[in-house]
Design an enzyme around this catalytic site. Structure first.
Site, PDB file in Angstrom:
ATOM      1  N   ASP A  24      52.183  53.455  36.934  1.00 25.99           N
ATOM      2  CA  ASP A  24      53.662  53.512  37.486  1.00 25.99           C
ATOM      3  C   ASP A  24      53.835  54.991  37.741  1.00 25.99           C
ATOM      4  O   ASP A  24      53.852  55.875  36.896  1.00 25.99           O
ATOM      5  CB  ASP A  24      54.544  53.076  36.237  1.00 25.99           C
ATOM      6  CG  ASP A  24      55.929  53.297  36.517  1.00 25.99           C
ATOM      7  OD1 ASP A  24      56.453  53.546  37.624  1.00 25.99           O
ATOM      8  OD2 ASP A  24      56.679  53.362  35.500  1.00 25.99           O
ATOM      9  N   ASP A  28      59.725  53.353  36.072  1.00 23.68           N
ATOM     10  CA  ASP A  28      60.718  52.139  35.852  1.00 23.68           C
ATOM     11  C   ASP A  28      59.754  51.254  34.967  1.00 23.68           C
ATOM     12  O   ASP A  28      60.354  49.955  34.631  1.00 23.68           O
ATOM     13  CB  ASP A  28      61.207  51.621  36.883  1.00 23.68           C
ATOM     14  CG  ASP A  28      60.033  51.006  37.963  1.00 23.68           C
ATOM     15  OD1 ASP A  28      58.724  51.107  37.600  1.00 23.68           O
ATOM     16  OD2 ASP A  28      60.160  50.478  38.948  1.00 23.68           O
ATOM     17  N   ASP A  32      52.996  50.691  40.612  1.00 24.73           N
ATOM     18  CA  ASP A  32      53.582  51.027  42.064  1.00 24.73           C
ATOM     19  C   ASP A  32      52.442  51.411  42.960  1.00 24.73           C
ATOM     20  O   ASP A  32      51.368  51.862  42.420  1.00 24.73           O
ATOM     21  CB  ASP A  32      54.857  51.666  42.195  1.00 24.73           C
ATOM     22  CG  ASP A  32      54.771  52.797  41.387  1.00 24.73           C
ATOM     23  OD1 ASP A  32      53.844  53.539  41.638  1.00 24.73           O
ATOM     24  OD2 ASP A  32      55.758  53.153  40.776  1.00 24.73           O
ATOM     25  N   ASP A 101      46.520  39.850  48.731  1.00 28.45           N
ATOM     26  CA  ASP A 101      46.546  38.384  48.295  1.00 28.45           C
ATOM     27  C   ASP A 101      47.440  37.413  49.092  1.00 28.45           C
ATOM     28  O   ASP A 101      48.835  37.838  49.131  1.00 28.45           O
ATOM     29  CB  ASP A 101      47.076  38.408  46.814  1.00 28.45           C
ATOM     30  CG  ASP A 101      46.646  37.353  45.851  1.00 28.45           C
ATOM     31  OD1 ASP A 101      46.498  36.330  46.494  1.00 28.45           O
ATOM     32  OD2 ASP A 101      46.262  37.589  44.860  1.00 28.45           O
ATOM     33  N   ASP A 211      45.083  32.666  48.208  1.00 25.23           N
ATOM     34  CA  ASP A 211      45.455  31.896  46.823  1.00 25.23           C
ATOM     35  C   ASP A 211      45.299  30.338  46.850  1.00 25.23           C
ATOM     36  O   ASP A 211      45.752  29.638  47.962  1.00 25.23           O
ATOM     37  CB  ASP A 211      46.876  32.342  46.590  1.00 25.23           C
ATOM     38  CG  ASP A 211      47.479  31.493  45.256  1.00 25.23           C
ATOM     39  OD1 ASP A 211      47.192  32.451  44.418  1.00 25.23           O
ATOM     40  OD2 ASP A 211      48.550  30.988  45.429  1.00 25.23           O
ATOM     41  N   GLU A 273      40.526  31.385  46.373  1.00 21.04           N
ATOM     42  CA  GLU A 273      40.496  30.694  45.195  1.00 21.04           C
ATOM     43  C   GLU A 273      40.494  29.371  45.331  1.00 21.04           C
ATOM     44  O   GLU A 273      41.399  28.776  45.946  1.00 21.04           O
ATOM     45  CB  GLU A 273      41.841  30.943  44.563  1.00 21.04           C
ATOM     46  CG  GLU A 273      42.085  30.551  43.130  1.00 21.04           C
ATOM     47  CD  GLU A 273      43.396  30.617  42.618  1.00 21.04           C
ATOM     48  OE1 GLU A 273      43.636  30.945  41.440  1.00 21.04           O
ATOM     49  OE2 GLU A 273      44.272  30.708  43.221  1.00 21.04           O
ATOM     50  N   HIS A 339      43.585  37.541  36.483  1.00 15.27           N
ATOM     51  CA  HIS A 339      44.933  37.733  35.933  1.00 15.27           C
ATOM     52  C   HIS A 339      45.401  36.293  35.432  1.00 15.27           C
ATOM     53  O   HIS A 339      46.639  36.094  35.051  1.00 15.27           O
ATOM     54  CB  HIS A 339      45.887  38.231  37.102  1.00 15.27           C
ATOM     55  CG  HIS A 339      46.039  37.314  38.272  1.00 15.27           C
ATOM     56  ND1 HIS A 339      44.977  37.184  39.061  1.00 15.27           N
ATOM     57  CD2 HIS A 339      46.970  36.470  38.632  1.00 15.27           C
ATOM     58  CE1 HIS A 339      45.159  35.914  39.897  1.00 15.27           C
ATOM     59  NE2 HIS A 339      46.515  35.471  39.747  1.00 15.27           N
ATOM     60  N   ASP A 340      44.656  35.075  35.485  1.00 17.05           N
ATOM     61  CA  ASP A 340      45.057  33.706  35.193  1.00 17.05           C
ATOM     62  C   ASP A 340      44.532  33.617  33.863  1.00 17.05           C
ATOM     63  O   ASP A 340      44.696  32.261  33.323  1.00 17.05           O
ATOM     64  CB  ASP A 340      44.836  32.880  36.411  1.00 17.05           C
ATOM     65  CG  ASP A 340      45.779  32.952  37.523  1.00 17.05           C
ATOM     66  OD1 ASP A 340      46.988  33.468  37.424  1.00 17.05           O
ATOM     67  OD2 ASP A 340      45.197  32.831  38.613  1.00 17.05           O
TER      68      ASP A 340
HETATM   69  C1  GLC Z   1      47.254  31.018  41.745  1.00 17.51           C
HETATM   70  C2  GLC Z   1      47.418  32.501  41.220  1.00 17.51           C
HETATM   71  C3  GLC Z   1      48.292  32.417  40.069  1.00 17.51           C
HETATM   72  C4  GLC Z   1      49.514  31.647  40.609  1.00 17.51           C
HETATM   73  C5  GLC Z   1      49.299  30.515  41.361  1.00 17.51           C
HETATM   74  C6  GLC Z   1      50.527  30.014  42.111  1.00 17.51           C
HETATM   75  O1  GLC Z   1      46.228  30.438  41.047  1.00 17.51           O
HETATM   76  O2  GLC Z   1      46.109  33.312  40.859  1.00 17.51           O
HETATM   77  O3  GLC Z   1      48.624  33.499  39.525  1.00 17.51           O
HETATM   78  O4  GLC Z   1      50.694  31.771  39.505  1.00 17.51           O
HETATM   79  O5  GLC Z   1      48.177  30.589  42.273  1.00 17.51           O
HETATM   80  O6  GLC Z   1      50.552  30.594  43.233  1.00 17.51           O
END
Ligand code: GLC
Length: 570
Positions: A24, A28, A32, A101, A211, A273, A339-340
């Site tokens: 950051d 905030d 960023d 992304d 995605d 993905e 991140h999931d």
């Molecule tokens: C993908 C992303 C996830 C998001 C989902 C809906 O699985 O990795 O973080 O919530 O798509 O866009």
């Protein structure tokens, strides 16, 4: 190896950044782009070739950027378009590529396309999303017995259909109600979305992570998904086989058209993905999106490695299945955390640094492109968050049965000072930091500064592995053959021309004899080991507890090795 033969996305190491949590600069409490500038030298030192940034576009942030309001604008939280151009420029000067992304499946309900689409049934954009009047239970009056068109469930809970009262039809959303799905059977939608991608390609981005790319086309007849009996309480979404709401053949045609567009820009890359129809991972589903190896995605994520138990035999099984699924001209990719999902350091290694070293060696010596998740290289663990700090919609909805995805998204730990150097001391970070950043003891806490100061840290192990990987084209270009089957060991040879690197991984806390078949020639010498690389150490010595050892050898690959994957010439 000449530069001509080194393709950044194929032979390099890629790194995922969750921008809210990296650095950051504005004070905030949210990461960023300018914060990222100052950390580029760290990433260059680590040996990273490309960065995948989770979404930074304008968004109402109900799903933290995966709900896009404007694909061609940067969210003010992250900075401006000028900042972005500067990021591309600075990264390229350091030899680091930038991957954005792109969310193709859905937009935010605040996107102007959806606002126009929902305005009326006659809107010219009505057909850009998936609308349906619903169905009526036999014989009963419409007003009280109106039901969604089918049984599809949203990944984040409830029916995947929401009735829009004002225009009197249901719209489809496979995620949140505020993430309506686009209709990819409409070629105007496709053209418009490709236009958004071109906007970024013309600004110099090097590729996209797509995605949930296999969700974009749905069954034309909207048939019900079959039920699938599984204990996934309270998530009913996982109690269906997703036969009709994902993986439709038309998605491949769209990807072929998108690939043709990408190929007009040199050295760009698409990584997708892909989730299978069932809860179980199916590498074959991911591999199918590589097409013939050069006409759809360049890379597809297969998440089986994340779900593999911590034994040599289990990893071998997973990897061999993935390699066998890849088309002859395709290229594999490997990932342990994102991140999931919970971080591998927590899920697989249960916080053990020794185990994390073994997994790092596994990830960085496979055939294919490795993706690291920010903080993985310093051993970041999932944060322990209280209910009132949760931000992820899934965690808030399903707490305490499922605590959501925030725990693997806590801020990057740069040093042991206040707020771990992520944001100024007097500011609350958007998610609480994991308290282990400030630990005590020889190596200090889990943070970059402590890792840099300690020659034996996980961070320095990652650096050494990446350096060896870059120097030895057996590791970037070579074929892979697994040697022997052992429950606790994983041994494989990476061979290129007349040279080999033999990788031996001990997944147990006990000393284990090195398999004799793994050491071929008298010329063999240890390149790298978690337990020190003394010049006199013998390559065939027993493997110490959780040892990862890389041995270099000359001459043809060992005859006892099993099926070879990859020709070793690419
Ligand atoms: C993908 C992303 C996830 C998001 C989902 C809906 O699985 O990795 O973080 O919530 O798509 O866009």
């Amino acid at each position: 190896m000449t530069a001509r033969h080194y393709h950044w996305w194929k032979h390099g190491v890629l790194y995922q950044i969750y921008p809210r949590s990296f650095a950051d600069s504005s004070g905030d409490g949210t990461g960023d782009l300018r914060g990222l500038f100052s950390r580029l030298p760290y990433l260059a030192d680590l040996g990273i070739d490309g960065l995948w940034l989770s979404p930074i576009f304008d968004s109402p942030m109900r799903d933290f950027g995966y709900d896009v309001r404007d694909y061609c604008a940067i969210h003010p939280l992250f900075g401006s378009l000028d900042d972005f151009d500067e990021l591309v420029d600075r990264s390229h000067r350091l030899g680091i590529r930038i991957i954005l992304d792109l969310v193709f499946n859905h937009t935010s309900d605040e996107h102007p396309w959806f606002i126009e689409s929902r305005a009326s049934k006659d809107s010219p954009r009505r057909d850009w999303y998936l609308w349906h009047g619903g169905r009526r239970l036999a014989g009963l009056p419409w007003r009280i017995c109106r039901r969604p068109p089918n049984n599809w469930r949203a990944a984040f809970g409830g029916s995947a259909w929401t009735l829009d009262e004002s225009s009197d039809e249901y719209y489809l959303h496979l995620f949140l109600e505020s993430q309506p799905d686009l209709n990819w059977r409409n070629r105007d939608t496709e053209r418009a979305m490709f236009e958004q991608a071109r906007f970024w390609l013309d600004r110099g981005v090097d590729g996209f992570r797509l995605d949930v790319i296999n969700y974009i086309v749905k069954d034309r007849q909207l048939r019900n998904n079959p039920y699938h009996l599984r204990w996934t309480f309270p998530r009913r979404h996982d109690q269906q086989l997703h036969r009709y709401d994902r993986n439709q053949p038309e998605a491949h045609e769209i990807l072929r058209r998108f690939r043709a567009l990408m190929d007009r820009y040199s050295e760009t890359m698409l990584v997708g993905e892909v989730y299978p129809n069932e809860g179980r991972m199916e590498p074959e589903a991911s591999a199918s999106y590589l097409g013939n190896g050069s006409d759809e995605l360049h890379l597809a994520f297969d998440f089986s490695l994340m779900e593999t138990r911590f034994t040599g035999r289990a990893y071998r099984r997973t990897l061999e299945r993935w390699y066998s699924a890849i088309p002859p001209d395709g290229w594999p990719t490997h990932v342990l955390s994102n991140h999931d999902k919970p971080r591998a350091m927590t899920r697989r290694c249960r916080g053990s640094l020794a185990k994390a070293r073994v997994l790092a060696a596994l990830l960085l010596t496979q055939r294919g492109t490795p993706f690291l998740y920010y903080g993985e290289e310093i051993g970041m663990r999932d944060g322990k968050l209280r209910r009132d700090s949760l931000r992820d919609p899934t965690g808030r909805k399903y707490w305490p049965f499922f605590t959501g995805r925030d725990r693997s998204r806590t801020p990057m730990q740069w040093n042991s000072g206040p707020n771990a150097g992520f944001c100024p001391p007097d500011v609350d970070p958007w998610l609480p930091l994991n308290t282990d950043y400030a630990g005590s003891g020889k190596a200090g806490g889990v943070n970059v500064e402590a890792g840099e100061a300690d020659p034996d840290s996980l961070l320095n192990w990652y650096r050494r592995l990446i350096e060896v990987r870059r120097k030895r084209c057996e590791l970037t270009h070579g074929s892979i053959s697994f040697v022997g089957t052992h429950r606790k060991l994983l041994v494989y040879t990476r061979a290129h021309e007349e040279r080999q690197v033999i990788v031996m991984l001990n997944f147990s806390g006990r000393e284990r004899p090195a398999p004799p078949a793994g050491i071929p020639a008298a010329s063999a010498r240890i390149l790298l080991s978690t337990h020190g690389d003394a010049p006199e150490a013998r390559p065939e010595a027993p493997l110490r507890p959780y040892e990862a050892r890389l041995v270099s050898a000359e001459g043809p690959a060992n005859a006892e090795a099993s099926a070879r994957h990859g020709s070793g010439t690419r």
